[in-house]
Design a protein around this motif. Structure first.
Motif, PDB file in Angstrom:
ATOM      1  N   ARG A 181       0.907  -1.110  -0.024  1.00  0.00           N
ATOM      2  CA  ARG A 181       0.263  -0.093  -0.222  1.00  0.00           C
ATOM      3  C   ARG A 181       0.950   1.092   0.598  1.00  0.00           C
ATOM      4  NH1 ARG A 181      -3.030  -3.699  -0.781  1.00  0.00           N
ATOM      5  NH2 ARG A 181      -5.129  -4.171   0.392  1.00  0.00           N
ATOM      6  N   PRO A 182       0.160   2.150  -0.510  1.00  0.00           N
ATOM      7  CA  PRO A 182       0.868   3.644  -0.824  1.00  0.00           C
ATOM      8  C   PRO A 182       0.800   4.866   0.679  1.00  0.00           C
ATOM      9  CG  PRO A 182      -0.786   4.001  -1.896  1.00  0.00           C
ATOM     10  CD  PRO A 182      -0.501   2.355  -1.803  1.00  0.00           C
ATOM     11  N   SER A 183       2.257   5.032   1.226  1.00  0.00           N
ATOM     12  CA  SER A 183       1.900   5.826   2.404  1.00  0.00           C
ATOM     13  C   SER A 183       2.597   7.559   1.872  1.00  0.00           C
ATOM     14  CB  SER A 183       1.882   5.382   3.582  1.00  0.00           C
ATOM     15  OG  SER A 183       3.951   4.794   3.358  1.00  0.00           O
ATOM     16  N   GLU A 184       3.225   8.203   3.188  1.00  0.00           N
ATOM     17  CA  GLU A 184       2.889   9.345   2.618  1.00  0.00           C
ATOM     18  C   GLU A 184       4.931   8.949   2.915  1.00  0.00           C
ATOM     19  OE1 GLU A 184       3.036  11.799   6.021  1.00  0.00           O
ATOM     20  OE2 GLU A 184       1.952  10.686   7.016  1.00  0.00           O
ATOM     21  N   PHE A 185       5.486   7.864   3.817  1.00  0.00           N
ATOM     22  CA  PHE A 185       6.494   7.436   3.951  1.00  0.00           C
ATOM     23  C   PHE A 185       7.385   6.655   2.254  1.00  0.00           C
ATOM     24  CE2 PHE A 185       4.965   8.613   7.907  1.00  0.00           C
ATOM     25  CZ  PHE A 185       5.810   9.981   8.120  1.00  0.00           C
ATOM     26  N   GLY A 186       6.332   6.260   1.461  1.00  0.00           N
ATOM     27  CA  GLY A 186       6.547   5.415   0.560  1.00  0.00           C
ATOM     28  C   GLY A 186       5.962   4.324   0.479  1.00  0.00           C
ATOM     29  N   THR A 187       6.078   3.274  -0.157  1.00  0.00           N
ATOM     30  CA  THR A 187       5.321   1.755  -0.294  1.00  0.00           C
ATOM     31  C   THR A 187       5.555   0.958   1.259  1.00  0.00           C
ATOM     32  OG1 THR A 187       6.973   0.500  -1.139  1.00  0.00           O
ATOM     33  CG2 THR A 187       4.743   1.791  -2.908  1.00  0.00           C
ATOM     34  N   GLN A 188       4.571   0.380   1.585  1.00  0.00           N
ATOM     35  CA  GLN A 188       4.557  -0.277   3.131  1.00  0.00           C
ATOM     36  C   GLN A 188       3.586  -1.404   2.734  1.00  0.00           C
ATOM     37  OE1 GLN A 188       3.176   1.909   6.428  1.00  0.00           O
ATOM     38  NE2 GLN A 188       4.938   3.286   6.610  1.00  0.00           N
ATOM     39  N   SER A 196      -0.373 -20.204   7.170  1.00  0.00           N
ATOM     40  CA  SER A 196      -1.469 -20.103   5.689  1.00  0.00           C
ATOM     41  C   SER A 196      -2.011 -18.736   6.615  1.00  0.00           C
ATOM     42  CB  SER A 196      -2.027 -20.506   5.574  1.00  0.00           C
ATOM     43  OG  SER A 196      -0.680 -21.738   4.972  1.00  0.00           O
ATOM     44  N   ILE A 197      -1.599 -17.141   6.713  1.00  0.00           N
ATOM     45  CA  ILE A 197      -2.535 -15.887   7.226  1.00  0.00           C
ATOM     46  C   ILE A 197      -3.046 -15.298   5.222  1.00  0.00           C
ATOM     47  CG2 ILE A 197      -2.785 -14.635   9.065  1.00  0.00           C
ATOM     48  CD1 ILE A 197      -0.979 -16.380  10.356  1.00  0.00           C
ATOM     49  N   PRO A 198      -3.955 -15.077   5.140  1.00  0.00           N
ATOM     50  CA  PRO A 198      -4.561 -13.906   4.249  1.00  0.00           C
ATOM     51  C   PRO A 198      -3.741 -12.721   4.628  1.00  0.00           C
ATOM     52  CG  PRO A 198      -6.613 -14.747   5.470  1.00  0.00           C
ATOM     53  CD  PRO A 198      -5.267 -15.193   6.337  1.00  0.00           C
ATOM     54  N   ALA A 199      -3.387 -11.932   3.601  1.00  0.00           N
ATOM     55  CA  ALA A 199      -3.112 -10.724   3.901  1.00  0.00           C
ATOM     56  C   ALA A 199      -4.445  -9.361   4.471  1.00  0.00           C
ATOM     57  CB  ALA A 199      -2.499  -9.982   2.947  1.00  0.00           C
ATOM     58  N   SER A 200      -3.906  -9.176   5.422  1.00  0.00           N
ATOM     59  CA  SER A 200      -5.135  -8.303   5.716  1.00  0.00           C
ATOM     60  C   SER A 200      -5.287  -7.063   4.830  1.00  0.00           C
ATOM     61  CB  SER A 200      -4.423  -6.808   6.822  1.00  0.00           C
ATOM     62  OG  SER A 200      -3.421  -6.439   6.665  1.00  0.00           O
TER      63      SER A 200
END
Length: 683
Positions: free
Chosen positions: A594-601, A679-683
């Motif tokens: 996900r994009p953020s003001e500090f770069g992608t996370q 196997s935990i799905p991404a949030s």
């Protein structure tokens, strides 16, 4: 015309002096040359009295050699006339009559006294002072150089002023070294003068009696008179040159000429003059003593003491007035406030007992810091700001502190007279246990005289300056991005523009500003990537900036332009050992970006992130157990986000993209794979 004449005057004079040794000189011309010799010596003596410091008369050693040769040439010419014609011109004859004064014995005694004064007192003393001055000046050179370096690093002087001071120190050493050798000319000249006099007397008497048929009394009277006159006209200039030599080597650097300095210093004690004046008047009361001379001198000294009292009172009043003006409340100027507010980029604070590290003694912190700045500039391509070094009474004993922009970035110990021993078998050595500040190694500060014993135990021994410099290097390298200022970027850009103007003209200011370029370079330095190859970096930024000016994308474009340079620093021979990410986990990460003001996370839940960290730590531990260092590789789109995610868990583990890892023609060996334990799905 005058300049050309001055260039050839000395060479022509030396050639003329050599001619004196060969060609006979008429008595009239010899008179002129003798007068020139005397006045030349007098001018040199007066010049030595009016110069402020010896370097203002740096040509003196060469002039001393020329003057000595000139006098020897005159000695040869006059000897030829005295022994050949029994007449050597009016000057020599006049000096002989004045010295003899009707009695050859008195003239000979006066002349011998003059020779003793020159040879035993003045010449011997000048030679010794020149020798000691040369030795002390050479011994003081390192300390003076260190003081200049300290002022330069503290920002008290500019580079130009530092170069001028270094040149002056070097010139001073050369001058005193030359004076040490030139003083031997004065001594040799005095000895040669005595030998020539003896030859003239003996040879003249023999020639007068054997060739000219003179009686022994007449021969002694004639040739002794001429010899004494000849000796005086050469020994007087020689005495003046000997005094000049002593004068120039005993002068210290002053702000005024000798007369002004002597007058000021002799009149600095009013009590001394009063006591001397009272003593002179008291001596006038002794029976048989001349009254008027003693009373006259005494009254003069008392008058001088009274004048000093008046001038001291006036000086004290002016000082009190100036002090009252200084103590009066006044508003600080804007410049003064700005200077107090200024924060230095890099500082080293030393406890008072560590000041000897910058005093030019056995340790040389400032020189090592300068070398470190050059090394970092070559390795990282960044301009390290000058390191200000000063003492601080607030620090505990043996402590140093390294600051960045006024904030403490590191602290350590460097006890005086001790060295740091790093090893496992240090229990038998005396000293203070410590932890090395950069690598966290256990060590012990042992006395310097125990260095060899520590090395015999297999320990690595490091001097305290190296400890401080290594700590400073680690802090500068770790904070290189923070130290890179916009002014540094401008200077670097101007330097690249001279060799590759098209790369700069295309990039800035049309596509990116200096602030945006600074952010990209800081991003590279934050991951310890050298920015030496600015031309290639700017070319890559020009292409990327036409598509997007997103800082993260610009940094990745700059990284890819460097190609093999990124992976080459992690090679083991031709092998690059990598830790990879399981493809399923990598796909999950791509979907969780996900994009953020500090770069992608990468947004994963806490359980899955902890599982990822555990797997990463295990892979790194297994590689280290096998004696290998590895890098983490991933998809290019993931690299910035993964680096940001694992930076606090991997202790500086490099993160490369697949393209960066494969840019060099090397063998890639996989030493670990980061898997998804659950196997935990991404949030």
């Amino acid at each position: 015309m005058n300049r050309n004449l001055s260039k050839i005057a000395v060479p022509l004079g030396v050639v003329g002096i050599l001619m004196l040794l060969i060609v006979p000189v008429p008595a009239g011309l010899l008179d002129v040359l003798i007068i020139i010799n005397i006045l030349f010596a007098l001018v040199i003596l007066l010049t030595t009295m009016f110069v402020r410091k010896p370097l203002d008369f740096s040509v003196f050693p060469s002039l001393l050699l020329v003057a000595t040769l000139f006098r020897l040439g005159l000695n040869v010419a006059s000897t030829r006339l005295v022994l050949g014609d029994g007449y050597a011109g009016q000057v020599i004859e006049a000096f002989g009559h004045v010295a003899v004064g009707g009695s050859i014995v008195i003239g000979a005694v006066v002349f011998l006294i003059l020779v003793v004064i020159q040879f035993v007192v003045v010449t011997k003393g000048a030679e010794r002072v020149a020798e000691v001055g040369a030795r002390f000046t050479l011994d003081a050179m390192p300390g003076k150089q260190m003081a200049i370096d300290a002022d330069l690093n503290a920002g008290l002087i500019t580079d130009i002023q530092a170069r001028e001071r270094r040149a002056e120190v070097s010139a001073e050493a050369d001058f005193y070294g030359a004076m040490d050798g030139a003083s031997k000319f004065v001594k040799g000249d005095a000895i040669a003068g005595i030998i020539i006099i003896i030859i003239n007397v003996v040879g003249g008497i023999a020639i007068g009696m054997l060739q000219n048929g003179m009686e022994i009394g007449e021969a002694v009277s004639t040739y002794t008179l001429l010899t004494i006159g000849d000796g005086l006209v050469t020994q007087i200039p020689a005495l003046l040159m000997a005094v000049s030599t002593g004068m120039i080597v005993t002068r210290s650097n002053a702000e005024s000429d000798m007369g002004s300095t002597a007058s000021a210093q002799l009149s600095q004690s009013r009590n001394a003059l009063m006591i001397a004046g009272g003593a002179a008047i008291a001596m006038a009361l002794i029976p048989g003593m001349p009254v008027l001379p003693f009373i006259g001198v005494g009254l003069f000294l008392l008058f001088a003491a009274q004048r000093i009292k008046t001038s001291e009172a006036a000086k004290k009043a002016s000082e009190e007035l100036a002090e009252s003006e200084d103590n009066a409340p006044r508003s600080e100027t804007t410049e003064e406030l700005m200077e107090r507010m200024r924060v230095h980029a890099l500082e080293i604070l030393l406890a008072p007992d560590l000041v000897s590290m910058v005093s030019g003694s056995s340790d040389d912190l400032l020189a090592r810091v300068r070398a470190l700045r050059r090394t970092i500039a070559m390795d990282l391509g960044v301009i390290v700001p000058p390191v200000r070094t000063r003492d601080s009474v607030d620090l505990p004993s043996s402590t140093y502190v390294i600051r960045i922009a006024g904030v403490e970035a590191g602290r350590g110990l460097a006890p005086t007279g001790k060295v740091l021993a790093l090893g496992d078998a240090l229990d038998t050595l005396p000293g203070q246990s410590t932890v090395e500040p950069v690598f966290g190694l256990v060590g012990k500060w042992v006395p310097q005289e125990m260095r060899h014993s520590a090395e015999m135990t297999g320990a690595t021994v490091i001097d305290r300056v190296s400890v401080v410099v290594t700590h400073l290097s680690s802090i500068i390298t770790g904070n290189a991005a923070r130290l890179l200022t916009r002014e540094d970027v401008r200077l670097l850009t101007d330097g690249i523009k001279q060799v590759n103007p098209s790369a700069v003209d295309e990039l800035t200011p049309s596509l990116l500003s200096l602030a945006e370029i600074q952010r990209v370079l800081q991003g590279l330095l934050a991951e310890q990537i050298p920015i030496n190859d600015l031309s290639r970096i700017y070319e890559a930024l020009s292409l990327r900036a036409k598509v997007s000016t997103d800082p993260e994308g610009l940094i990745e474009a700059a990284r890819q332009s460097l190609g093999p340079a990124l992976s080459s620093q992690y090679l083991d021979g031709r092998t690059l050992r990598v830790i990879m990410i399981d493809p399923t986990l990598e796909q999950s990460m791509l979907e969780a970006m996900r994009p953020s003001e500090f770069g992608t996370q990468i947004l994963l839940d806490a359980t899955r992130i902890e599982s990822l960290f555990a797997s990463l730590r295990g892979a790194v531990a297994r590689a280290e157990a096998n004696g290998h260092s590895a890098v983490l590789v991933c998809a290019p789109a993931l690299r910035p986000a993964i680096k940001r995610l694992v930076s606090g868990q991997s202790h500086g583990l490099p993160v490369l993209s697949y393209q960066e890892a494969g840019a060099a023609n090397v063998d890639i060996e996989t030493v670990g794979v980061i898997g998804d334990a659950q196997s935990i799905p991404a949030s």
